[in-house]
Design a protein around this motif. Structure first.
Motif, PDB file in Angstrom:
ATOM      1  N   THR A  66       0.827  -1.204   0.000  1.00  0.00           N
ATOM      2  CA  THR A  66       0.000   0.000   0.000  1.00  0.00           C
ATOM      3  C   THR A  66       0.864   1.258   0.000  1.00  0.00           C
ATOM      4  N   GLN A  67       2.139   1.117   0.350  1.00  0.00           N
ATOM      5  CA  GLN A  67       3.039   2.272   0.341  1.00  0.00           C
ATOM      6  C   GLN A  67       3.307   2.658  -1.113  1.00  0.00           C
ATOM      7  N   SER A  68       3.131   3.926  -1.439  1.00  0.00           N
ATOM      8  CA  SER A  68       3.320   4.346  -2.822  1.00  0.00           C
ATOM      9  C   SER A  68       4.801   4.362  -3.174  1.00  0.00           C
ATOM     10  N   VAL A 105       8.411  22.962 -10.407  1.00  0.00           N
ATOM     11  CA  VAL A 105       7.945  21.572 -10.486  1.00  0.00           C
ATOM     12  C   VAL A 105       8.330  21.035 -11.852  1.00  0.00           C
ATOM     13  N   THR A 106       8.989  19.876 -11.858  1.00  0.00           N
ATOM     14  CA  THR A 106       9.345  19.199 -13.100  1.00  0.00           C
ATOM     15  C   THR A 106       8.626  17.863 -13.126  1.00  0.00           C
ATOM     16  N   ALA A 107       7.851  17.629 -14.187  1.00  0.00           N
ATOM     17  CA  ALA A 107       7.099  16.385 -14.350  1.00  0.00           C
ATOM     18  C   ALA A 107       8.016  15.300 -14.911  1.00  0.00           C
ATOM     19  N   ASN A 162      17.935  10.400   1.813  1.00  0.00           N
ATOM     20  CA  ASN A 162      17.649   9.512   0.694  1.00  0.00           C
ATOM     21  C   ASN A 162      16.996   8.263   1.263  1.00  0.00           C
ATOM     22  N   ALA A 163      15.766   7.999   0.852  1.00  0.00           N
ATOM     23  CA  ALA A 163      15.049   6.826   1.351  1.00  0.00           C
ATOM     24  C   ALA A 163      13.948   6.433   0.383  1.00  0.00           C
ATOM     25  N   GLY A 164      13.832   5.163   0.136  1.00  0.00           N
ATOM     26  CA  GLY A 164      12.732   4.656  -0.675  1.00  0.00           C
ATOM     27  C   GLY A 164      12.660   5.243  -2.072  1.00  0.00           C
ATOM     28  N   GLY A 165      13.795   5.581  -2.670  1.00  0.00           N
ATOM     29  CA  GLY A 165      13.797   6.156  -4.008  1.00  0.00           C
ATOM     30  C   GLY A 165      13.501   7.639  -4.041  1.00  0.00           C
ATOM     31  N   SER A 180       5.718  11.766  -6.039  1.00  0.00           N
ATOM     32  CA  SER A 180       4.600  11.212  -6.804  1.00  0.00           C
ATOM     33  C   SER A 180       3.734  12.348  -7.366  1.00  0.00           C
ATOM     34  N   GLU A 181       2.794  11.972  -8.202  1.00  0.00           N
ATOM     35  CA  GLU A 181       1.834  12.946  -8.738  1.00  0.00           C
ATOM     36  C   GLU A 181       1.067  13.607  -7.596  1.00  0.00           C
ATOM     37  N   SER A 182       0.676  12.825  -6.618  1.00  0.00           N
ATOM     38  CA  SER A 182      -0.042  13.357  -5.458  1.00  0.00           C
ATOM     39  C   SER A 182       0.846  14.322  -4.663  1.00  0.00           C
TER      40      SER A 182
END
Length: 177
Positions: free
Chosen positions: A26-28, A48-50, A119-122, A149-151
């Motif tokens: 469930t972790q994004s 913001v860079t997409a 730095n953690a989890g990417g 993320s997008e969110s």
């Protein structure tokens, strides 16, 4: 200043540890957005860079905000380090999946500048801050978050308290949010 930076970084550190230690599906996962805030002498610049390379940016100062055009965004370039001299690490925590480092001039009790890197989890969070002296107008800081993320990107824009609702909407539209 050092204590202020650690206090500001504490929620990020806890979130980074949670991301790295979580094995739940469930972790994004880390996303492809890069979020930046640059604060120089009372002017905040939000970038913001997409994942597809689209960029949007705005500035806020003295109660007004505006969207930057493509040429202005390009001229922003990469954030420059605030301190010309590398500072020694004063705190480090390295665990599987988590790397936290705080660098500052440990001989300076006032801590004029410091750098925090998580730095953690990417995801990475890099904070480079310099206290310009009494008052807030001389302070400078660069904050960069990668792997958002997008969110996260949507929340970053919507939570930027110095930006008008119109500028926030323009930023969201510019990166397809």
């Amino acid at each position: 200043m050092r204590l202020l930076l650690l206090a500001l970084a504490a929620p990020l550190i806890l979130a980074a540890c949670d991301v790295a230690s979580s094995t739940s599906t469930t972790q994004s996962p880390a996303g492809g957005y890069t979020l930046e805030v640059r604060a120089v002498e009372g002017v905040q610049t939000y970038i913001v860079t997409a994942p597809d390379g689209r960029r949007t940016a705005s500035t806020a100062a003295e109660g007004t905000s505006r969207l930057l055009d493509a040429g202005q965004i390009e001229r922003l370039g990469a954030a420059e380090p605030l301190s010309s001299e590398p500072q020694p690490e004063v705190f480090g925590l390295r665990l599987p999946g988590v790397d936290i480092s705080v660098s500052a001039d440990k001989d300076n009790p006032d801590g004029d500048s410091a750098t925090v890197h998580i730095n953690a989890g990417g995801r990475t969070v890099h904070v480079d801050a310099e206290d310009g002296g009494p008052g807030d107008d001389d302070d400078r800081a660069n904050v960069m978050i990668t792997g958002a993320s997008e969110s996260d990107a949507r929340g970053f824009i919507n939570d930027a308290e110095h930006l008008s609702d119109d500028v926030k909407q323009q930023m969201l539209t510019a990166v397809g949010l």
